[in-house]
Design an enzyme around this catalytic site. Structure first.
Site, PDB file in Angstrom:
ATOM      1  CG  HIS A   3      -2.028  -1.021   1.087  1.00  0.00           C
ATOM      2  ND1 HIS A   3      -2.959  -1.218   2.063  1.00  0.00           N
ATOM      3  CD2 HIS A   3      -2.345  -1.892   0.096  1.00  0.00           C
ATOM      4  CE1 HIS A   3      -3.814  -2.157   1.688  1.00  0.00           C
ATOM      5  NE2 HIS A   3      -3.439  -2.591   0.491  1.00  0.00           N
ATOM      6  CD  GLU A   6      -2.169   4.126   3.073  1.00  0.00           C
ATOM      7  OE1 GLU A   6      -3.374   4.415   3.171  1.00  0.00           O
ATOM      8  OE2 GLU A   6      -1.770   3.168   2.383  1.00  0.00           O
ATOM      9  CB  CYS A  34      -5.879  -1.132   5.080  1.00  0.00           C
ATOM     10  SG  CYS A  34      -4.131  -1.591   5.154  1.00  0.00           S
ATOM     11  CB  CYS A  90      -1.575   1.229   6.141  1.00  0.00           C
ATOM     12  SG  CYS A  90      -1.078   0.485   4.571  1.00  0.00           S
TER      13      CYS A  90
END
Length: 155
Positions: free
Chosen positions: A77, A79, A102, A105
């Site tokens: 992801h 992040e 999420c 993260c």
């Protein structure tokens, strides 16, 4: 004199532009980490791990084919990419992102010491994992702010 855009608008426009680097055909996400002086420390977008070939992995989100045949087993992801790429202490910094983080993260954001997350989309807000993410971030004293998305057009 013409009025200039504020910092939040500036960085949210930046995450939209960064998200365009993603090979994911369904969900393009970008992130920017900035310090207290509004300096960009790191950026990230959702992608495969460094060195992996996009053509060798599935990009579908159809879980009926099994998770190993979807993008979910392979994507890093935005992040996480921004945090890993920063290679420094992020305590007190702000993360701008185009999609609410999420739960995985969220754990990294808390561990990295990021104190504020500003995001434009919360499309998964009613899911159990999004609720878990919010619970962790709030208990971890991470300030959460949703702002209107910024549209970036490339001509």
């Amino acid at each position: 004199m013409q009025q200039k855009i504020n910092w939040d608008t500036y960085f949210l426009a930046m995450v939209e532009l960064i998200s365009m680097r993603s090979s994911d055909p369904n969900t393009k996400v970008g992130s920017v980490i900035v310090n207290e002086n509004k300096q960009v420390i790191s950026t990230g977008y959702n992608s495969l791990a460094r060195g992996l070939n996009d053509n060798n992995y599935p990009w579908t989100n159809d879980l009926s084919k099994g998770i190993e045949n979807t993008k979910y087993a392979y994507i890093v992801h935005s992040e996480s990419n921004a945090i890993v790429s920063s290679k420094q202490d992020l305590s007190g910094y702000t993360l701008y992102t185009s999609l609410f983080p999420c739960n995985e993260c969220a754990k990294l954001i808390i561990q990295a010491g990021i104190s504020k997350v500003i995001y434009s989309s919360d499309k998964y807000k009613d899911t159990e994992l999004a609720k878990a993410s919010k619970k962790m971030l709030r208990e971890g004293k991470v300030e959460l702010i949703q702002k209107t998305a910024v549209t970036v057009e490339i001509k």
